[in-house]
Design a protein around this motif. Sequence first.
Motif, PDB file in Angstrom:
ATOM      1  N   THR A  79      -6.511   8.016 -19.754  1.00 23.10           N
ATOM      2  CA  THR A  79      -5.249   7.556 -19.138  1.00 23.10           C
ATOM      3  C   THR A  79      -5.684   7.373 -17.766  1.00 23.10           C
ATOM      4  N   GLU A  80      -6.362   8.103 -16.919  1.00 22.59           N
ATOM      5  CA  GLU A  80      -6.811   7.729 -15.442  1.00 22.59           C
ATOM      6  C   GLU A  80      -7.359   6.592 -15.446  1.00 22.59           C
ATOM      7  N   GLU A  81      -8.357   6.029 -16.296  1.00 18.52           N
ATOM      8  CA  GLU A  81      -9.010   4.708 -16.187  1.00 18.52           C
ATOM      9  C   GLU A  81      -7.984   3.785 -16.388  1.00 18.52           C
ATOM     10  N   GLN A  82      -7.162   3.730 -17.471  1.00 18.19           N
ATOM     11  CA  GLN A  82      -5.957   2.914 -17.904  1.00 18.19           C
ATOM     12  C   GLN A  82      -5.298   2.513 -16.554  1.00 18.19           C
ATOM     13  N   GLN A  83      -4.844   3.619 -15.914  1.00 16.48           N
ATOM     14  CA  GLN A  83      -3.785   3.623 -14.582  1.00 16.48           C
ATOM     15  C   GLN A  83      -4.620   3.088 -13.429  1.00 16.48           C
ATOM     16  N   LEU A  84      -5.958   3.037 -13.461  1.00 13.70           N
ATOM     17  CA  LEU A  84      -6.683   2.543 -12.232  1.00 13.70           C
ATOM     18  C   LEU A  84      -6.699   0.943 -12.552  1.00 13.70           C
ATOM     19  N   LYS A  85      -6.853   0.602 -13.891  1.00 17.19           N
ATOM     20  CA  LYS A  85      -6.988  -0.838 -14.271  1.00 17.19           C
ATOM     21  C   LYS A  85      -5.577  -1.501 -13.667  1.00 17.19           C
ATOM     22  N   LEU A  86      -4.511  -1.108 -14.184  1.00 18.64           N
ATOM     23  CA  LEU A  86      -3.249  -1.245 -13.940  1.00 18.64           C
ATOM     24  C   LEU A  86      -2.990  -1.435 -12.482  1.00 18.64           C
ATOM     25  N   MET A  87      -3.527  -0.648 -11.785  1.00 20.75           N
ATOM     26  CA  MET A  87      -3.231  -0.595 -10.250  1.00 20.75           C
ATOM     27  C   MET A  87      -4.099  -1.622  -9.584  1.00 20.75           C
ATOM     28  N   TYR A  88      -5.394  -1.911  -9.943  1.00 20.61           N
ATOM     29  CA  TYR A  88      -6.086  -2.793  -9.612  1.00 20.61           C
ATOM     30  C   TYR A  88      -5.423  -4.122  -9.866  1.00 20.61           C
ATOM     31  N   LYS A  89      -4.936  -4.274 -11.296  1.00 16.65           N
ATOM     32  CA  LYS A  89      -4.262  -5.676 -11.572  1.00 16.65           C
ATOM     33  C   LYS A  89      -2.973  -5.776 -10.475  1.00 16.65           C
ATOM     34  N   ALA A  90      -2.180  -4.765 -10.389  1.00 11.53           N
ATOM     35  CA  ALA A  90      -1.186  -4.952  -9.393  1.00 11.53           C
ATOM     36  C   ALA A  90      -1.675  -5.276  -7.936  1.00 11.53           C
ATOM     37  N   VAL A  91      -2.518  -4.782  -7.661  1.00  9.54           N
ATOM     38  CA  VAL A  91      -2.918  -5.077  -6.213  1.00  9.54           C
ATOM     39  C   VAL A  91      -3.596  -6.265  -6.069  1.00  9.54           C
ATOM     40  N   LYS A  92      -4.194  -6.829  -6.971  1.00  9.47           N
ATOM     41  CA  LYS A  92      -4.637  -8.283  -6.922  1.00  9.47           C
ATOM     42  C   LYS A  92      -3.725  -9.248  -7.064  1.00  9.47           C
ATOM     43  N   GLN A  93      -2.289  -9.021  -7.287  1.00 10.18           N
ATOM     44  CA  GLN A  93      -1.159  -9.635  -7.142  1.00 10.18           C
ATOM     45  C   GLN A  93      -0.546  -9.905  -5.890  1.00 10.18           C
ATOM     46  N   LEU A  94      -1.215  -9.180  -4.771  1.00 12.52           N
ATOM     47  CA  LEU A  94      -0.378  -8.942  -3.383  1.00 12.52           C
ATOM     48  C   LEU A  94      -1.338 -10.068  -2.536  1.00 12.52           C
ATOM     49  N   ASN A  95      -0.828 -10.488  -1.508  1.00 10.38           N
ATOM     50  CA  ASN A  95      -1.259 -11.418  -0.846  1.00 10.38           C
ATOM     51  C   ASN A  95      -2.632 -10.729   0.018  1.00 10.38           C
ATOM     52  N   ASP A  96      -3.362 -11.456   0.643  1.00  6.70           N
ATOM     53  CA  ASP A  96      -4.565 -11.166   1.265  1.00  6.70           C
ATOM     54  C   ASP A  96      -4.501  -9.784   2.105  1.00  6.70           C
ATOM     55  N   ILE A  97      -3.454 -10.016   3.047  1.00  6.56           N
ATOM     56  CA  ILE A  97      -3.467  -8.914   4.149  1.00  6.56           C
ATOM     57  C   ILE A  97      -2.694  -7.672   3.464  1.00  6.56           C
ATOM     58  N   ASP A  98      -1.836  -7.881   2.489  1.00  5.88           N
ATOM     59  CA  ASP A  98      -1.320  -6.636   1.868  1.00  5.88           C
ATOM     60  C   ASP A  98      -2.641  -6.071   1.069  1.00  5.88           C
ATOM     61  N   LYS A  99      -3.297  -6.831   0.470  1.00  7.77           N
ATOM     62  CA  LYS A  99      -4.453  -6.030  -0.482  1.00  7.77           C
ATOM     63  C   LYS A  99      -5.452  -5.345   0.733  1.00  7.77           C
ATOM     64  N   ALA A 100      -5.598  -5.783   1.622  1.00  7.22           N
ATOM     65  CA  ALA A 100      -6.355  -4.851   2.715  1.00  7.22           C
ATOM     66  C   ALA A 100      -5.504  -3.796   3.400  1.00  7.22           C
ATOM     67  N   LEU A 101      -4.374  -3.960   3.546  1.00  9.74           N
ATOM     68  CA  LEU A 101      -3.724  -2.738   4.009  1.00  9.74           C
ATOM     69  C   LEU A 101      -3.666  -1.630   2.991  1.00  9.74           C
ATOM     70  N   VAL A 102      -3.556  -2.074   1.776  1.00  8.20           N
ATOM     71  CA  VAL A 102      -3.509  -0.991   0.312  1.00  8.20           C
ATOM     72  C   VAL A 102      -4.802  -0.376   0.351  1.00  8.20           C
ATOM     73  N   PHE A 103      -5.759  -0.996   0.564  1.00  4.28           N
ATOM     74  CA  PHE A 103      -7.234  -0.680   0.528  1.00  4.28           C
ATOM     75  C   PHE A 103      -7.407   0.521   1.625  1.00  4.28           C
ATOM     76  N   LEU A 104      -7.404   0.031   2.702  1.00  2.00           N
ATOM     77  CA  LEU A 104      -7.401   1.134   3.887  1.00  2.00           C
ATOM     78  C   LEU A 104      -6.549   2.219   3.375  1.00  2.00           C
ATOM     79  N   TYR A 105      -5.230   2.071   3.159  1.00  2.00           N
ATOM     80  CA  TYR A 105      -4.522   3.384   2.846  1.00  2.00           C
ATOM     81  C   TYR A 105      -5.148   3.975   1.829  1.00  2.00           C
TER      82      TYR A 105
END
Length: 164
Positions: free
Chosen positions: A101-127
């Motif tokens: 379940t955790e692995e599936q959630q991580l996959k979904l989260m990465y997939k969602a984050v990859k849809q963000l623009n480049d600055i937003d990705k960086a902000l999420v990463f740091l957060y």
Amino acid sequence: MSKELEHSFVTELENNQNIVHKICTLYTNDSDAHNDLFQEITIQLWKAYPKFRGDAKFSTWMYRVALNTAITLYRKSKKSVRTIDYDSVIFKIKADEYDATEEQQLKLMYKAVKQLNDIDKALVFLYLEDKNYTEISETLGISEVNARVKMNRIKTKLRTILNP
């Protein structure tokens, strides 16, 4: 560059390489691109290292250089759309700690984050790296208030992506 400076750089890079790998994961879709970006970030860090004054922690400086490099390369390559088969992603989790379940959630989260623009990705990463808003604002070169506002908007956007 002196041997002492070279040794210092290699030590710092080895101690903080996970930062670079995480950024590469956010901005690439396959292992070849990941390795290429890792190499490019390492080159940029090496070139910039003699100018590192130590005003900030090495990791904060490294985030800034790595994210700027990734964003620059991402913008250059954004013209072509790449996809990844998330079933092929290899997670290094010990068998006794594996949670499907955790692995599936991580996959979904990465997939969602990859849809963000480049600055937003960086902000999420740091957060997600548990950086406080002061560190995030310093790394991204935006105000602390702007970082907070952007993060709240990103959270709303991610909820929309994950729960349509």
